[in-house]
Design a protein around this motif. Structure first.
Motif, PDB file in Angstrom:
ATOM      1  N   LYS A 105       0.809  -1.220   0.000  1.00 46.91           N
ATOM      2  CA  LYS A 105       0.000   0.000   0.000  1.00 46.91           C
ATOM      3  C   LYS A 105       0.841   1.267   0.000  1.00 46.91           C
ATOM      4  N   GLN A 106       2.166   1.124   0.025  1.00 50.57           N
ATOM      5  CA  GLN A 106       3.029   2.290   0.162  1.00 50.57           C
ATOM      6  C   GLN A 106       3.394   2.976  -1.157  1.00 50.57           C
ATOM      7  N   GLY A 107       2.934   2.434  -2.262  1.00 49.01           N
ATOM      8  CA  GLY A 107       3.227   3.094  -3.526  1.00 49.01           C
ATOM      9  C   GLY A 107       2.663   2.348  -4.714  1.00 49.01           C
ATOM     10  N   GLU A 108       2.405   3.070  -5.805  1.00 45.48           N
ATOM     11  CA  GLU A 108       1.836   2.440  -7.002  1.00 45.48           C
ATOM     12  C   GLU A 108       2.784   1.414  -7.610  1.00 45.48           C
ATOM     13  N   ASN A 109       4.089   1.579  -7.398  1.00 40.80           N
ATOM     14  CA  ASN A 109       5.053   0.642  -7.955  1.00 40.80           C
ATOM     15  C   ASN A 109       5.161  -0.632  -7.131  1.00 40.80           C
ATOM     16  N   LEU A 110       4.343  -0.747  -6.067  1.00 37.99           N
ATOM     17  CA  LEU A 110       4.390  -1.926  -5.204  1.00 37.99           C
ATOM     18  C   LEU A 110       3.133  -2.781  -5.311  1.00 37.99           C
ATOM     19  N   THR A 111       2.245  -2.442  -6.219  1.00 40.17           N
ATOM     20  CA  THR A 111       1.075  -3.290  -6.430  1.00 40.17           C
ATOM     21  C   THR A 111       1.530  -4.609  -7.036  1.00 40.17           C
ATOM     22  N   PRO A 112       0.769  -5.685  -6.855  1.00 37.37           N
ATOM     23  CA  PRO A 112       1.175  -6.981  -7.406  1.00 37.37           C
ATOM     24  C   PRO A 112       1.517  -6.947  -8.893  1.00 37.37           C
ATOM     25  N   SER A 113       0.727  -6.245  -9.690  1.00 34.73           N
ATOM     26  CA  SER A 113       0.992  -6.186 -11.128  1.00 34.73           C
ATOM     27  C   SER A 113       2.272  -5.408 -11.422  1.00 34.73           C
ATOM     28  N   GLN A 118       8.285  -5.591 -12.703  1.00 33.08           N
ATOM     29  CA  GLN A 118       9.659  -5.291 -12.316  1.00 33.08           C
ATOM     30  C   GLN A 118      10.499  -6.550 -12.052  1.00 33.08           C
ATOM     31  N   GLY A 119       9.846  -7.706 -12.068  1.00 34.14           N
ATOM     32  CA  GLY A 119      10.578  -8.950 -11.873  1.00 34.14           C
ATOM     33  C   GLY A 119      10.609  -9.454 -10.449  1.00 34.14           C
ATOM     34  N   TYR A 120       9.661  -8.999  -9.617  1.00 37.28           N
ATOM     35  CA  TYR A 120       9.619  -9.439  -8.225  1.00 37.28           C
ATOM     36  C   TYR A 120       8.445 -10.390  -8.004  1.00 37.28           C
ATOM     37  N   LYS A 121       8.659 -11.382  -7.161  1.00 37.53           N
ATOM     38  CA  LYS A 121       7.632 -12.384  -6.892  1.00 37.53           C
ATOM     39  C   LYS A 121       6.482 -11.802  -6.084  1.00 37.53           C
ATOM     40  N   ASN A 122       6.812 -10.976  -5.111  1.00 39.36           N
ATOM     41  CA  ASN A 122       5.807 -10.332  -4.269  1.00 39.36           C
ATOM     42  C   ASN A 122       6.436  -9.139  -3.552  1.00 39.36           C
ATOM     43  N   GLY A 123       5.678  -8.513  -2.655  1.00 40.63           N
ATOM     44  CA  GLY A 123       6.199  -7.364  -1.942  1.00 40.63           C
ATOM     45  C   GLY A 123       7.382  -7.711  -1.064  1.00 40.63           C
ATOM     46  N   TYR A 124       7.357  -8.883  -0.447  1.00 39.84           N
ATOM     47  CA  TYR A 124       8.454  -9.290   0.431  1.00 39.84           C
ATOM     48  C   TYR A 124       9.739  -9.486  -0.361  1.00 39.84           C
ATOM     49  N   ASP A 125       9.629 -10.020  -1.546  1.00 37.68           N
ATOM     50  CA  ASP A 125      10.779 -10.168  -2.437  1.00 37.68           C
ATOM     51  C   ASP A 125      11.389  -8.794  -2.724  1.00 37.68           C
ATOM     52  N   HIS A 126      10.545  -7.832  -3.055  1.00 38.77           N
ATOM     53  CA  HIS A 126      11.010  -6.471  -3.340  1.00 38.77           C
ATOM     54  C   HIS A 126      11.640  -5.847  -2.102  1.00 38.77           C
TER      55      HIS A 126
END
Length: 220
Positions: A105-113, A118-126
């Motif tokens: 929820k902290q930014g548009e670049n962190l939504t699942p899509s 960006q090549g990340y599996k999920n938020g925790y990966d990022h």
């Protein structure tokens, strides 16, 4: 264009960490080579509730994900970790100080899509790969800036971002210093004597863990 997906840091078994974390219960398995120890974890340790690496908290996950606990009980999954790798990574919290829902929820670049692009599996990966180093916050009760003030500076882990440093540092640190403005461990220990007993006897790793796993706001 979607970037190629790299294997998340939370996905791999960490033999060196595992030997240290479970040295008191491994017995003869302690001397196994890395591949042998991983096999021991997969056949024995996983079902027993061991975590495979410092990034994933098996006990916390089973406590907070009913689907995983049921799956382990009926042997659909060997562990909560297997459940997380197969399906839970989409929305479940793998550690008591990281919330997938809170983070994305902290930014548009962190939504699942966006993360997938960006090549990340999920938020925790990022968070583990870049977010923590950028100062992003993965949980309400872990403030990176506050942790920076209290963490050791001569433990050989100085180069790590705050959260990754925390994962490898002394597990009792949350008993001595505040990791966020929302929890004072010194006050909490005095207000709830039973929490100190739970930590002392090894039922929980620290006071903050106990607070988050047994949060009762009407009790204060």
């Amino acid at each position: 264009m979607t970037k190629p997906l790299l294997k998340p840091l939370w996905h791999d078994f960490d033999a060196a960490w595992y030997r240290t974390a479970y040295k008191d219960v491994l017995g003869e398995a302690l001397s196994l080579p890395d591949e042998g120890l991983q096999h021991w974890y997969e056949t024995q340790g996983a079902f027993s509730g061991h975590s495979p690496n410092p990034y994933f908290d098996e006990e916390w996950y089973r406590r907070n994900c009913a689907d995983a606990l049921e799956g382990v009980s009926n042997q659909t999954y060997r562990s909560g970790f297997e459940h997380y790798c197969k399906r839970g990574y989409k929305n479940q919290s793998p550690h008591y100080l990281f919330s997938e829902r809170y983070y994305i929820k902290q930014g548009e670049n962190l939504t699942p899509s966006a993360l997938m692009q960006q090549g990340y599996k999920n938020g925790y990966d990022h968070y583990l790969r870049v977010g923590a180093a950028e100062g992003l916050q993965g949980h309400l009760f872990f403030n990176p800036a506050m942790y920076q003030k209290h963490r050791a500076t001569d433990d050989g882990l100085e180069a790590l971002a705050p959260f990754r440093h925390f994962l490898l540092a002394d597990r009792s640190l949350p008993d001595r210093v505040a990791l966020s403005e929302y929890f004072d461990p010194i006050w909490y220990a005095k207000a709830t004597p039973q929490s100190h007993i739970m930590v002392e006897y090894g039922y929980v790793p620290n006071l903050l863990y106990y607070f988050l796993s047994d949060f009762t706001p009407n009790g204060f």
